[in-house]
Design a protein around this motif. Structure first.
Motif, PDB file in Angstrom:
ATOM      1  N   GLY A   1      28.868  18.023  33.637  1.00 55.94           N
ATOM      2  CA  GLY A   1      29.996  18.356  32.776  1.00 55.94           C
ATOM      3  C   GLY A   1      30.478  19.767  33.081  1.00 55.94           C
ATOM      4  N   HIS A   2      31.775  19.939  33.110  1.00 63.08           N
ATOM      5  CA  HIS A   2      32.345  21.244  33.414  1.00 63.08           C
ATOM      6  C   HIS A   2      33.494  21.543  32.478  1.00 63.08           C
ATOM      7  CE1 HIS A   2      30.073  21.825  37.085  1.00 63.08           C
ATOM      8  NE2 HIS A   2      30.264  20.555  37.318  1.00 63.08           N
ATOM      9  N   GLU A   3      33.666  22.801  32.223  1.00 60.57           N
ATOM     10  CA  GLU A   3      34.784  23.257  31.404  1.00 60.57           C
ATOM     11  C   GLU A   3      35.938  23.635  32.319  1.00 60.57           C
ATOM     12  OE1 GLU A   3      35.740  26.929  28.319  1.00 60.57           O
ATOM     13  OE2 GLU A   3      33.682  26.497  28.890  1.00 60.57           O
ATOM     14  N   ILE A   4      37.146  23.291  31.914  1.00 58.91           N
ATOM     15  CA  ILE A   4      38.342  23.706  32.654  1.00 58.91           C
ATOM     16  C   ILE A   4      39.107  24.646  31.735  1.00 58.91           C
ATOM     17  CG2 ILE A   4      40.515  22.964  33.683  1.00 58.91           C
ATOM     18  CD1 ILE A   4      39.131  20.308  34.355  1.00 58.91           C
ATOM     19  N   ARG A   5      39.393  25.829  32.233  1.00 64.71           N
ATOM     20  CA  ARG A   5      40.138  26.811  31.446  1.00 64.71           C
ATOM     21  C   ARG A   5      41.509  27.003  32.080  1.00 64.71           C
ATOM     22  NH1 ARG A   5      35.503  31.430  30.485  1.00 64.71           N
ATOM     23  NH2 ARG A   5      34.060  30.055  29.382  1.00 64.71           N
ATOM     24  N   SER A   6      42.556  26.759  31.327  1.00 63.68           N
ATOM     25  CA  SER A   6      43.925  26.896  31.819  1.00 63.68           C
ATOM     26  C   SER A   6      44.589  28.087  31.154  1.00 63.68           C
ATOM     27  CB  SER A   6      44.737  25.639  31.520  1.00 63.68           C
ATOM     28  OG  SER A   6      44.166  24.514  32.141  1.00 63.68           O
ATOM     29  N   LYS A   7      45.411  28.794  31.925  1.00 66.88           N
ATOM     30  CA  LYS A   7      46.168  29.934  31.404  1.00 66.88           C
ATOM     31  C   LYS A   7      47.546  29.897  32.023  1.00 66.88           C
ATOM     32  CE  LYS A   7      46.100  34.957  31.019  1.00 66.88           C
ATOM     33  NZ  LYS A   7      45.341  36.181  31.317  1.00 66.88           N
ATOM     34  N   VAL A   8      48.571  29.817  31.221  1.00 65.94           N
ATOM     35  CA  VAL A   8      49.939  29.831  31.712  1.00 65.94           C
ATOM     36  C   VAL A   8      50.387  31.281  31.773  1.00 65.94           C
ATOM     37  CG1 VAL A   8      52.312  29.113  31.296  1.00 65.94           C
ATOM     38  CG2 VAL A   8      50.417  27.549  30.757  1.00 65.94           C
ATOM     39  N   LEU A   9      50.833  31.702  32.958  1.00 65.78           N
ATOM     40  CA  LEU A   9      51.282  33.081  33.158  1.00 65.78           C
ATOM     41  C   LEU A   9      52.783  33.201  33.003  1.00 65.78           C
ATOM     42  CD1 LEU A   9      49.095  33.902  36.268  1.00 65.78           C
ATOM     43  CD2 LEU A   9      48.596  34.412  33.888  1.00 65.78           C
TER      44      LEU A   9
END
Length: 126
Positions: A118-126
């Motif tokens: 299991g992995h976490e995905i971190r998204s950030k809109v710039l």
């Protein structure tokens, strides 16, 4: 680092790692232009190629007489869980013990390990 860029053409993305470029797209029936692998197909290709490379490295190190390794990957869903199905065909002379060992080694490729955990995905809109 991998970078995907999409403009207004549905849905062809150019993808680069700085050294190599590919096109990722959706098939015509999903509104794409069918210029390259669909994202899910690319994921399966990543797994299949990683398994094949890992098995080739192992077989070469063991000096097993394998002329060709083919890895076919499909995705299915069982009880709401995604399952990756691998069919591995080795052209050469292998006994049952060697085949069982190759099945074990297939699970040790880096992409298999990533997909199995299991992995976490971190998204950030710039």
């Amino acid at each position: 680092m991998v970078k995907a860029t999409i403009n207004q053409e549905h849905y062809a993305c150019s993808v680069t790692n700085g050294s190599h470029d590919i096109i990722v797209d959706e098939p015509l029936e999903l509104g794409g232009t069918h210029k390259g692998f669909a994202p899910k197909g690319l994921l399966m290709a990543s797994l299949a190629s990683c398994v094949a490379i890992t098995l080739r490295m192992y077989a070469d190190r063991k000096e097993w007489p394998i002329d060709k390794i083919e890895v076919e990957v499909n995705i299915d869903t069982e009880n709401g869980e995604t399952i990756f199905l691998e069919e591995i065909t080795c052209t050469g002379v292998l006994n049952e013990e060697q085949k069982i060992r190759l099945e074990e080694i297939a699970t040790k490729c880096p992409v298999s390990k990533i997909l199995a955990a299991g992995h976490e995905i971190r998204s950030k809109v710039l």
